[in-house]
Design an enzyme around this catalytic site. Structure first.
Site, mmCIF file in Angstrom:
data_model
loop_
_atom_site.group_PDB
_atom_site.id
_atom_site.type_symbol
_atom_site.label_atom_id
_atom_site.label_comp_id
_atom_site.label_asym_id
_atom_site.label_seq_id
_atom_site.Cartn_x
_atom_site.Cartn_y
_atom_site.Cartn_z
ATOM 1 N N ASP A 264 0.751 -1.211 0.025
ATOM 2 C CA ASP A 264 0.033 -0.025 0.004
ATOM 3 C C ASP A 264 0.853 1.265 -0.142
ATOM 4 O OD1 ASP A 264 -2.759 1.254 -0.019
ATOM 5 O OD2 ASP A 264 -2.052 1.903 1.587
ATOM 6 N N ASP B 245 0.871 -25.247 -51.752
ATOM 7 C CA ASP B 245 0.149 -25.944 -50.683
ATOM 8 C C ASP B 245 -1.347 -26.578 -51.249
ATOM 9 O OD1 ASP B 245 -0.017 -25.153 -47.062
ATOM 10 O OD2 ASP B 245 -0.962 -26.766 -48.066
ATOM 11 N N GLY C 255 -1.013 -27.512 -54.951
ATOM 12 C CA GLY C 255 -0.724 -28.692 -55.294
ATOM 13 C C GLY C 255 -0.456 -29.603 -54.023
ATOM 14 N N ASP C 256 -0.212 -30.582 -54.245
ATOM 15 C CA ASP C 256 -0.039 -31.720 -53.149
ATOM 16 C C ASP C 256 1.347 -32.208 -53.090
ATOM 17 O OD1 ASP C 256 -1.928 -34.569 -51.853
ATOM 18 O OD2 ASP C 256 0.185 -34.015 -51.404
ATOM 19 N N PHE C 257 2.100 -31.959 -51.835
ATOM 20 C CA PHE C 257 3.609 -32.304 -52.229
ATOM 21 C C PHE C 257 3.726 -33.629 -52.276
ATOM 22 C CE2 PHE C 257 3.564 -30.376 -47.673
ATOM 23 C CZ PHE C 257 3.347 -31.601 -47.072
ATOM 24 N N ARG D 284 7.500 -26.631 -39.547
ATOM 25 C CA ARG D 284 6.473 -27.234 -39.129
ATOM 26 C C ARG D 284 5.682 -28.513 -40.004
ATOM 27 N NH1 ARG D 284 5.365 -22.462 -36.508
ATOM 28 N NH2 ARG D 284 6.176 -22.272 -34.130
HETATM 29 O O1 LIG Z 1 4.463 8.238 -8.399
HETATM 30 C C1 LIG Z 1 3.560 7.160 -8.310
HETATM 31 N N1 LIG Z 1 3.041 7.155 -7.214
HETATM 32 C C2 LIG Z 1 1.871 6.092 -7.125
HETATM 33 C C3 LIG Z 1 1.638 5.189 -7.928
HETATM 34 C C4 LIG Z 1 0.543 4.219 -7.990
HETATM 35 O O2 LIG Z 1 -0.462 4.531 -7.007
HETATM 36 C C5 LIG Z 1 -1.123 3.454 -6.395
HETATM 37 C C6 LIG Z 1 -1.257 3.594 -4.959
HETATM 38 O O3 LIG Z 1 -2.283 3.016 -4.546
HETATM 39 P P1 LIG Z 1 -2.446 1.555 -3.661
HETATM 40 O O4 LIG Z 1 -1.151 1.384 -3.016
HETATM 41 O O5 LIG Z 1 -3.780 1.432 -2.880
HETATM 42 O O6 LIG Z 1 -2.635 0.378 -4.967
HETATM 43 P P2 LIG Z 1 -3.803 0.309 -5.991
HETATM 44 O O7 LIG Z 1 -3.196 0.716 -7.128
HETATM 45 O O8 LIG Z 1 -5.090 0.785 -5.515
HETATM 46 O O9 LIG Z 1 -3.668 -1.379 -6.094
HETATM 47 P P3 LIG Z 1 -3.895 -2.415 -5.037
HETATM 48 O O10 LIG Z 1 -4.656 -3.552 -5.677
HETATM 49 O O11 LIG Z 1 -2.749 -2.846 -4.417
HETATM 50 O O12 LIG Z 1 -4.539 -1.426 -3.915
HETATM 51 C C7 LIG Z 1 -0.388 2.137 -6.868
HETATM 52 O O13 LIG Z 1 -0.907 1.567 -8.164
HETATM 53 C C8 LIG Z 1 1.223 2.981 -7.307
HETATM 54 O O14 LIG Z 1 1.575 2.141 -8.416
HETATM 55 C C9 LIG Z 1 2.319 5.359 -9.083
HETATM 56 O O15 LIG Z 1 2.004 4.564 -10.230
HETATM 57 N N2 LIG Z 1 3.308 6.361 -9.270
#
Ligand SMILES: O=c1[nH]cc([C@@H]2O[C@H](COP(=O)(O)OP(=O)(O)OP(=O)(O)O)[C@@H](O)[C@H]2O)c(=O)[nH]1
Length: 634
Positions: free
Chosen positions: A88, A501, A527-529, A544
């Protein structure tokens, strides 16, 4: 490099990335990690104020995303994975946490807060190691039979033990002083909408950034370097005192596989989250607790056999193929190319299919890496865009269609072929032979589309495996749609090419031709080879072809070619690779044909037996080996 050995440890494990983020998928794919994508359905609604720090929020969210996928896969008879990775990414400026903007106004609010200032980007990562303690024994297979698609309560007898390693990474980013006009221009590009903090540093958003202190990939969405260090710490070797075992008896229950659509399945309730406290943050934000069970498994203390990931993949493989063929037959990838991304219900409406089962098909396609799921719905991944959209330059749609309509049937008669030695291919190709392709135009076209799409993958490799510039004319025997002829004419501006072919094939080849000057040097001769005189040529080509004929027919064909070829003329043979004598060929190319898989040396000896000398062997990609022999004087 620290990653390679660690990849080796994960290679035979089933790794799942619980993220819909295409950037995360790309970062891990580029690092060589093999994984499946199962986007998490955890609703990112943890109460921010209840966390002491922004990164504690990111780590917990990452953990819940991963646990939700681990629990869902364990609960729903999808084979429980070995490792689930959640992540995240958030932006922290002052005391505020910024996630993905909900609309343009929200994006403007975020970017205005970041304008001209320094901020932190935190990515929390959770590595969840799963050990199914199912009473039915470890591991479960993916049951995608129709019955399992029907709604049914499915209480799990077993328990999913998970052991979580978690950490976060911080990167400092400073924006330049940005004008209102530039901010709106960036917002209207649409780029901010699926990115934390409303910007993508790896794309247009890079123009906003004055400096970055720390891991750039961490800003993009996945701190690869820290992740590698974490894996190295886990696998070389884990220290008991670092281990913290967490048992999850309260993985959030979901009703049925059928009800896992977005509209019906609520996210897991944080209150059911992992037991066990949030340990104090270490200075570098690294709170690794490696799994004890993993240590035992890695050091042989665990008496159970290693999880048979490869075998289970083999057992499940046909289901994945059928899902792919079904999606192709429904033209799912074409619909998403033109109108995606689409929510499942919209896809069902456009395909006139059942909403529930369409949702499941989309989910499995996402898990197979064919689709990506975002808040806006399902869209084609790069591989689907390249190879599964029917009018794409590199489309394999024809091959999927042919395999589904014909090869699938051949393999359902494998037992008969093994017991009776009958060549089941004849049951399909044979049917094509006997009833003559002309009496079944659609079958011929499907066959040609399949051969055309497969040949496109290797035509250039075959045409350039050797320098053929010494030849003035070539005859591609069984050249079908002329895809190799086109490549030869393109590569050798002097070469005149004949495609020889069956009449019912050459009469349909026109639909596969594209313009271009080289087509003036290509002609199609029916043709048929095996029966008809071969067109005169300095070089004969078999791509192939040999693989589909029993030895008696094969020697007859080679003998006819040898008789037609003048001294100094050539024979170019391209066949699926069989590494050593008698080895079975890559299953992806074998169609239970009557031909024998042959090693390069066997091909060499075959050409020598028919009067060709100076026989050389080369590879064409990882699919074919190419052999070139020169006709010796009689
Ligand atoms: O510079 C950048 N900053 C962030 C990103 C992208 O932003 C998202 C962050 O969101 P999250 O962590 O919730 O991830 P999601 O995309 O929602 O996918 P999940 O299924 O894991 O929740 C993330 O995609 C970063 O890559 C960017 O691209 N550049």
């Amino acid at each position: 490099m620290v990653l390679c050995p660690v990849i080796g440890k994960l290679q035979h494990k089933r790794v799942v990335l619980a993220s819909a983020s295409p950037r995360r998928q790309e970062i891990l794919s580029n690092a060589g990690l093999r994984f499946e994508v199962v986007p998490s359905r955890f609703k990112e609604k943890l109460h921010k104020a209840s966390f002491a720090t922004p990164y504690a929020y990111a780590v917990e969210t990452a953990k819940q995303k991963a646990l939700e996928v681990a629990g869902r896969m364990h609960q729903k008879d999808l084979r429980a994975p070995d490792v689930v990775i959640g992540a995240d990414t958030i932006v922290a400026v002052g005391a505020m946490i910024l996630e993905k903007p909900v609309d343009k106004q929200d994006a403007y609010r975020m970017l205005s807060r970041l304008n001209g200032k320094e901020h932190s980007v935190f990515t929390g990562v959770a590595i969840v190691h799963c050990c199914s303690k199912d009473i039915s024994g470890p591991g479960r297979t993916l049951r995608l039979t129709l019955s399992s698609w029907a709604p049914r309560a499915h209480p799990t007898d077993g328990r999913l033990d998970t052991e979580v390693s978690e950490f976060y990474e911080e990167t400092t980013v400073k924006f330049s002083e940005l004008s209102e006009e530039l901010l709106w221009e960036y917002i209207n590009s649409g780029e901010p909408m699926d990115k934390a903090g409303g910007y993508g540093i790896q794309a247009l958003g890079g123009m906003l950034v004055e400096y970055v202190h720390g891991d750039f990939l961490n800003v993009v969405g996945f701190p690869l370097n820290h992740f590698c260090k974490e894996l190295a710490r886990l696998y070389y070797p884990p220290r008991p005192e670092d281990l913290r075992r967490v048992r999850h008896d309260s993985i959030p229950a979901v009703d049925t596989f059928e009800n896992l659509s977005d509209s019906e399945a609520g996210g897991s309730d944080p209150g059911q989250s992992a037991k066990g406290g949030r340990g104090g943050e270490q200075a570098d934000g690294d709170r690794s607790q490696a799994p004890r069970a993993l240590d035992a498994a890695l050091n042989g203390a665990d008496s159970r056999p290693p999880f048979p990931t490869g075998l289970l993949e083999l057992m499940d493989g046909f289901k994945a193929s059928k899902v792919l063929f079904t999606a192709c037959k429904l033209r799912l990838f074409d619909v998403l190319k033109d109108q995606g991304p689409l929510q499942a219900a919209d896809v069902a409406r456009k395909l006139s299919t059942c909403a529930g089962r369409t949702e499941q098909l989309l989910g499995v396609c996402a898990a197979l890496g064919l689709l990506e799921k975002t808040r806006r719905g399902y869209g084609n991944t790069e591989v689907a865009t390249l190879h599964l959209v029917s009018d794409g330059e590199h489309s394999l749609q024809g091959l999927a269609e042919y395999n589904d309509a014909h090869v699938w049937g051949v393999f359902t008669r494998l037992g008969l072929a093994v017991r009776e030695g009958a060549d089941q291919t004849r049951g399909v190709l044979g049917a094509m032979e006997e009833e003559r392709l002309s009496q079944n135009r659609e079958l011929t076209l499907q066959f040609m589309r399949a051969k055309h799409s497969l040949s496109k993958l290797t035509a250039h490799h075959v045409a350039t495996a050797f320098d053929l510039s010494r030849f003035a004319s070539a005859c591609d025997l069984g050249g079908c749609t002329g895809i190799l002829a086109r490549e030869l004419a393109q590569e050798y501006p002097r070469l005149q090419v004949t495609v020889f072919d069956l009449p019912e094939v050459t009469e349909l080849s026109g639909g596969f031709q594209r313009g271009g000057r080289q087509t003036e040097r290509i002609r199609f001769v029916p043709g048929d080879f095996f029966k008809d005189s071969l067109p005169e040529a300095d070089l004969y080509v078999l791509s192939r072809i040999l693989q589909d004929w029993p030895d008696d027919k094969l020697h007859k064909l080679l003998s006819r070619i040898s008789s037609s070829c003048r001294p100094g003329g050539g024979l170019l043979v391209a066949e699926a690779v069989a590494e050593e004598e008698g080895a079975s060929r890559s299953p992806r190319l074998r169609t239970l044909s009557a031909g024998q898989p042959r090693s390069p040396d066997e091909h060499r000896r075959l050409l020598q037996r028919h009067g060709f000398r100076d026989v050389r062997v080369a590879r064409a990609g990882d699919l074919l080996c190419v052999v070139l022999g020169t006709r010796a004087a009689p």
